[in-house]
Design a protein around this motif. Structure first.
Motif, PDB file in Angstrom:
ATOM      1  N   LYS A 184      14.974  -0.967  -9.346  1.00 10.26           N
ATOM      2  CA  LYS A 184      15.116  -2.244  -9.330  1.00 10.26           C
ATOM      3  C   LYS A 184      15.902  -2.574  -8.268  1.00 10.26           C
ATOM      4  CE  LYS A 184      14.309  -3.574 -14.056  1.00 10.26           C
ATOM      5  NZ  LYS A 184      14.808  -3.989 -15.436  1.00 10.26           N
ATOM      6  N   PHE A 185      15.976  -3.763  -7.565  1.00 11.94           N
ATOM      7  CA  PHE A 185      16.957  -4.185  -6.722  1.00 11.94           C
ATOM      8  C   PHE A 185      18.275  -4.266  -7.314  1.00 11.94           C
ATOM      9  CE2 PHE A 185      19.571  -7.782  -4.722  1.00 11.94           C
ATOM     10  CZ  PHE A 185      19.623  -7.058  -3.474  1.00 11.94           C
ATOM     11  N   ASP A 186      19.409  -3.719  -6.772  1.00 14.16           N
ATOM     12  CA  ASP A 186      20.641  -3.642  -7.058  1.00 14.16           C
ATOM     13  C   ASP A 186      21.603  -4.516  -6.445  1.00 14.16           C
ATOM     14  OD1 ASP A 186      23.298  -2.619  -8.125  1.00 14.16           O
ATOM     15  OD2 ASP A 186      22.622  -1.194  -8.773  1.00 14.16           O
ATOM     16  N   LYS A 187      22.061  -5.597  -7.000  1.00 14.54           N
ATOM     17  CA  LYS A 187      23.012  -6.563  -6.042  1.00 14.54           C
ATOM     18  C   LYS A 187      24.218  -6.018  -6.014  1.00 14.54           C
ATOM     19  CE  LYS A 187      23.864 -10.816  -4.525  1.00 14.54           C
ATOM     20  NZ  LYS A 187      25.330 -10.809  -4.113  1.00 14.54           N
ATOM     21  N   GLN A 188      24.856  -5.083  -6.788  1.00 18.77           N
ATOM     22  CA  GLN A 188      26.200  -4.552  -6.372  1.00 18.77           C
ATOM     23  C   GLN A 188      26.023  -3.627  -5.495  1.00 18.77           C
ATOM     24  OE1 GLN A 188      27.347  -1.929  -9.616  1.00 18.77           O
ATOM     25  NE2 GLN A 188      29.323  -2.044  -9.145  1.00 18.77           N
ATOM     26  N   LEU A 189      25.063  -2.887  -5.074  1.00 17.78           N
ATOM     27  CA  LEU A 189      24.843  -1.946  -4.088  1.00 17.78           C
ATOM     28  C   LEU A 189      24.736  -2.950  -2.844  1.00 17.78           C
ATOM     29  CD1 LEU A 189      22.623   0.842  -5.232  1.00 17.78           C
ATOM     30  CD2 LEU A 189      25.077   0.568  -5.397  1.00 17.78           C
ATOM     31  N   GLU A 190      23.882  -3.853  -2.604  1.00 13.24           N
ATOM     32  CA  GLU A 190      24.142  -4.642  -1.558  1.00 13.24           C
ATOM     33  C   GLU A 190      25.339  -5.338  -1.174  1.00 13.24           C
ATOM     34  OE1 GLU A 190      21.102  -8.280  -0.036  1.00 13.24           O
ATOM     35  OE2 GLU A 190      22.177  -8.897  -1.869  1.00 13.24           O
ATOM     36  N   ASP A 191      26.027  -5.639  -2.391  1.00 16.31           N
ATOM     37  CA  ASP A 191      27.306  -6.275  -1.789  1.00 16.31           C
ATOM     38  C   ASP A 191      28.379  -5.327  -1.406  1.00 16.31           C
ATOM     39  OD1 ASP A 191      26.618  -8.677  -3.113  1.00 16.31           O
ATOM     40  OD2 ASP A 191      27.434  -8.483  -5.062  1.00 16.31           O
ATOM     41  N   LEU A 192      28.317  -3.916  -1.877  1.00 15.47           N
ATOM     42  CA  LEU A 192      29.188  -3.092  -1.413  1.00 15.47           C
ATOM     43  C   LEU A 192      28.537  -2.267   0.124  1.00 15.47           C
ATOM     44  CD1 LEU A 192      29.790  -1.237  -4.796  1.00 15.47           C
ATOM     45  CD2 LEU A 192      31.514  -2.469  -3.259  1.00 15.47           C
ATOM     46  N   ASN A 193      27.635  -2.910   0.700  1.00 11.81           N
ATOM     47  CA  ASN A 193      27.070  -2.582   1.804  1.00 11.81           C
ATOM     48  C   ASN A 193      26.341  -1.112   1.857  1.00 11.81           C
ATOM     49  OD1 ASN A 193      26.418  -3.310   4.578  1.00 11.81           O
ATOM     50  ND2 ASN A 193      28.495  -2.137   5.327  1.00 11.81           N
ATOM     51  N   PHE A 194      25.723  -0.775   0.768  1.00 13.76           N
ATOM     52  CA  PHE A 194      25.067   0.396   0.860  1.00 13.76           C
ATOM     53  C   PHE A 194      23.839   0.208   1.773  1.00 13.76           C
ATOM     54  CE2 PHE A 194      27.722   1.743  -2.385  1.00 13.76           C
ATOM     55  CZ  PHE A 194      27.311   2.853  -2.989  1.00 13.76           C
ATOM     56  N   SER A 195      23.130   1.403   2.138  1.00 10.65           N
ATOM     57  CA  SER A 195      21.993   1.016   3.034  1.00 10.65           C
ATOM     58  C   SER A 195      20.605   1.379   1.989  1.00 10.65           C
ATOM     59  CB  SER A 195      22.014   2.593   3.967  1.00 10.65           C
ATOM     60  OG  SER A 195      21.973   3.697   3.262  1.00 10.65           O
ATOM     61  N   CYS A 196      20.921   2.024   0.843  1.00 12.59           N
ATOM     62  CA  CYS A 196      19.941   1.961  -0.169  1.00 12.59           C
ATOM     63  C   CYS A 196      20.414   0.733  -1.204  1.00 12.59           C
ATOM     64  CB  CYS A 196      19.925   3.129  -0.790  1.00 12.59           C
ATOM     65  SG  CYS A 196      19.006   3.277  -2.258  1.00 12.59           S
ATOM     66  N   LYS A 197      19.622  -0.122  -1.391  1.00 10.30           N
ATOM     67  CA  LYS A 197      19.902  -1.357  -2.146  1.00 10.30           C
ATOM     68  C   LYS A 197      18.983  -1.531  -3.538  1.00 10.30           C
ATOM     69  CE  LYS A 197      21.617  -3.933   1.854  1.00 10.30           C
ATOM     70  NZ  LYS A 197      21.767  -2.736   2.574  1.00 10.30           N
ATOM     71  N   VAL A 198      18.529  -0.135  -4.038  1.00 12.24           N
ATOM     72  CA  VAL A 198      18.119  -0.204  -5.122  1.00 12.24           C
ATOM     73  C   VAL A 198      18.500   1.034  -6.145  1.00 12.24           C
ATOM     74  CG1 VAL A 198      15.726  -1.240  -4.160  1.00 12.24           C
ATOM     75  CG2 VAL A 198      15.914   1.060  -4.030  1.00 12.24           C
ATOM     76  N   SER A 199      17.897   0.860  -7.104  1.00 11.15           N
ATOM     77  CA  SER A 199      18.650   2.021  -8.044  1.00 11.15           C
ATOM     78  C   SER A 199      17.870   1.874  -9.381  1.00 11.15           C
ATOM     79  CB  SER A 199      20.355   1.752  -8.305  1.00 11.15           C
ATOM     80  OG  SER A 199      20.338   0.735  -9.106  1.00 11.15           O
ATOM     81  N   GLY A 200      18.185   2.875 -10.042  1.00 16.51           N
ATOM     82  CA  GLY A 200      17.711   3.100 -11.575  1.00 16.51           C
ATOM     83  C   GLY A 200      18.600   3.202 -12.623  1.00 16.51           C
ATOM     84  N   ARG A 201      18.500   2.177 -13.590  1.00 15.24           N
ATOM     85  CA  ARG A 201      19.590   2.373 -14.433  1.00 15.24           C
ATOM     86  C   ARG A 201      18.943   1.785 -15.768  1.00 15.24           C
ATOM     87  NH1 ARG A 201      25.325   0.062 -12.305  1.00 15.24           N
ATOM     88  NH2 ARG A 201      24.955  -0.436  -9.994  1.00 15.24           N
ATOM     89  N   PRO A 202      19.323   2.717 -16.737  1.00 15.40           N
ATOM     90  CA  PRO A 202      18.798   2.270 -18.117  1.00 15.40           C
ATOM     91  C   PRO A 202      19.101   1.031 -18.808  1.00 15.40           C
ATOM     92  CG  PRO A 202      19.660   4.450 -18.064  1.00 15.40           C
ATOM     93  CD  PRO A 202      19.806   4.060 -16.722  1.00 15.40           C
ATOM     94  N   ASP A 203      18.245   0.340 -19.206  1.00 17.32           N
ATOM     95  CA  ASP A 203      18.454  -1.168 -19.603  1.00 17.32           C
ATOM     96  C   ASP A 203      18.652  -1.099 -21.176  1.00 17.32           C
ATOM     97  OD1 ASP A 203      18.570  -3.761 -19.877  1.00 17.32           O
ATOM     98  OD2 ASP A 203      16.244  -4.070 -19.986  1.00 17.32           O
ATOM     99  N   LEU A 204      19.986  -1.108 -21.470  1.00 17.39           N
ATOM    100  CA  LEU A 204      20.526  -0.909 -22.961  1.00 17.39           C
ATOM    101  C   LEU A 204      21.341  -2.091 -23.316  1.00 17.39           C
ATOM    102  CD1 LEU A 204      22.053   2.654 -22.623  1.00 17.39           C
ATOM    103  CD2 LEU A 204      20.169   2.158 -24.098  1.00 17.39           C
ATOM    104  N   SER A 205      20.737  -2.830 -24.408  1.00 17.96           N
ATOM    105  CA  SER A 205      21.495  -3.939 -24.962  1.00 17.96           C
ATOM    106  C   SER A 205      22.807  -3.511 -26.001  1.00 17.96           C
ATOM    107  CB  SER A 205      20.624  -4.827 -25.820  1.00 17.96           C
ATOM    108  OG  SER A 205      20.166  -4.139 -27.126  1.00 17.96           O
ATOM    109  N   LEU A 206      23.791  -4.403 -25.952  1.00 14.53           N
ATOM    110  CA  LEU A 206      24.804  -4.269 -26.709  1.00 14.53           C
ATOM    111  C   LEU A 206      24.546  -4.063 -28.237  1.00 14.53           C
ATOM    112  CD1 LEU A 206      27.767  -3.903 -26.724  1.00 14.53           C
ATOM    113  CD2 LEU A 206      28.091  -6.210 -27.159  1.00 14.53           C
TER     114      LEU A 206
END
Length: 425
Positions: free
Chosen positions: A35-57
């Motif tokens: 998915k698109f990763d807003k955090q990586l965009e905000d930190l000026n990464f060249s790669c702005k997508v990532s894979g993170r497991p979707d875990l609810s609290l």
């Protein structure tokens, strides 16, 4: 006498599925977890997508108490404990009593780094003279063996409890180490696997050395492209896979589900000699790792039905295919089917080997070969060695008897394991 060793439980925390049923559905459907990763965009990464497991609290709280979750930020431990406990439950095993540990059961559960977010928090607090506010779990969250220590405490494991660390080979190495312990009779069963932290403080170094993709930020699900001519690097991701390895006699006595049999494997290093460097594999060592694994498992190259590749969507994919072809002595239409899970989940780093091993175990148990998504345009150098039909573009449903899985990691280290469908013979 060497014991036969089988897999009796699996657990998975992946970007495209949590738990074995969700993960299996994602595998069969070729579902991406990128998915698109807003955090990586905000930190000026060249790669702005990532894979993170979707875990609810709510889901997390079925594995951790509220007290344990206070000031808890070690995502790698989180993923590893959940995957490990899923596998233990899936195997139908009990948690040891409060009075005495289970001397027959242990864990080898790997990671590369632990609690990077917690380290960052600690640095700021120490600099601000707030050392006493770090909390009582800061050491457990940041020590490399934190994941195995948490699992041992939750399950009451009394045999070997350790964490291995070998970059991207960690999960495959953990399986082989656990296999050898059970095979030798030193443990009745071992919980094995590996995990990786999430987030920019893990992924920044890879973005800095330009091995992460940058061309597909607007199309996240198409960003991870192993074996493709249009690949531009890997997608950073995270997750954990786990498996219970058990003596065959014990598994049969318990009437446990047997997912697969572990035949053997090999671990080696290229020593950063020849073509090997800190970041690139020595092809001679890779080929030797594969051939030595075949010898250890007692099978022939022609017995292999499927290769579950390392295949990272970098320039080294073609080299990996060449190494497989030379080691197995198979090419073109004679080449085994080969697939790359990273197309769906990205590169889970130290968690990659275990997440991919769970996918291989499921292929054997359920008789299907999952598709390699995002590679309809195989790299020309790969097409010189194999035909396009050897890389399934959609799930194939057919008997799967033997799978070979390999991982190749930074530091020029290699691990290869061979799994076989269990038959009561």
């Amino acid at each position: 006498m060497k014991k036969r060793v089988v897999v009796t439980g699996i657990g998975i925390v992946a970007p495209n599925g949590i738990g074995k049923e969700a993960f299996r559905a994602a595998l069969e459907n070729g579902t991406s977890g990128i998915k698109f990763d807003k955090q990586l965009e905000d930190l000026n990464f060249s790669c702005k997508v990532s894979g993170r497991p979707d875990l609810s609290l709510d889901y997390i709280k079925t594995f951790f108490t509220d007290y344990e979750l206070r000031n808890f930020s070690a995502t790698g431990i989180l993923y590893g404990v959940i995957a490990g406990m899923q596998a233990w439950k899936d195997a139908g095993l009990d948690i040891a009593s409060k009075e005495e540990p289970d001397w027959n059961s242990g864990t080898i559960f790997g990671c590369s780094t632990s609690g990077i977010e917690k380290f960052r928090e600690c640095i700021y607090k120490i600099d601000d003279l707030q050392t006493r506010s770090l909390g009582s779990t800061v050491v457990a969250q940041t020590m490399n063996s934190g994941v195995s220590a948490y699992l041992a405490g939750k399950l009451g494991l009394g045999n070997q409890v350790t964490s291995n660390s070998s970059a991207c080979t960690t999960g495959t190495e953990s399986m082989l180490s656990a296999f050898e312990r059970v095979q030798s009779g030193k443990a009745l069963r071992m919980l094995a696997g590996s995990t990786s932290d999430s987030g920019p403080y893990i992924w920044a170094g890879f973005d800095a050395i330009k091995v992460c993709t940058f061309r597909h930020n607007d199309t996240p699900e198409m960003a991870s492209r192993p074996m493709s001519e249009t690949a531009s690097g890997f997608v950073p991701s995270s997750g954990a896979g786990a498996y219970v390895l058990e003596e065959l006699e014990s598994a049969l006595a318990r009437n446990a589900t047997i997912y697969a049999e572990v035949l053997g494997g090999n671990v080696n290093s290229g020593g950063q000699r020849g073509t090997g460097t800190m970041t690139a594999p020595n092809s001679q060592a890779v080929q030797k790792c594969i051939t030595d694994a075949l010898s250890d498992a007692g099978i022939q190259a022609n017995d292999i039905d499927v290769i579950n590749g390392h295949l990272t969507a970098t320039a080294k994919d073609a080299t990996e295919i060449e190494n497989w072809s030379k080691a197995l002595g198979r090419n073109a239409a004679d080449f085994p089917y080969i697939n790359a899970l990273k197309g769906m989940v990205g590169h889970c780093l130290s968690g990659a080997g275990s997440v991919e091993l769970v996918s291989a175990i499921m292929e054997i148990h359920h008789d299907f070969i999952f598709p390699s998504i995002n590679c309809p345009d195989l790299h020309p150098e790969i097409l010189k060695l194999i035909t396009l039909d050897r890389v399934p573009q959609k799930a194939l449903y057919q008997p799967v008897n033997v799978i070979i899985k390999a991982s190749f990691g930074f530091g020029d280290v290699n691990a290869c394991v061979i799994l076989k469908k269990y038959k009561n013979d």
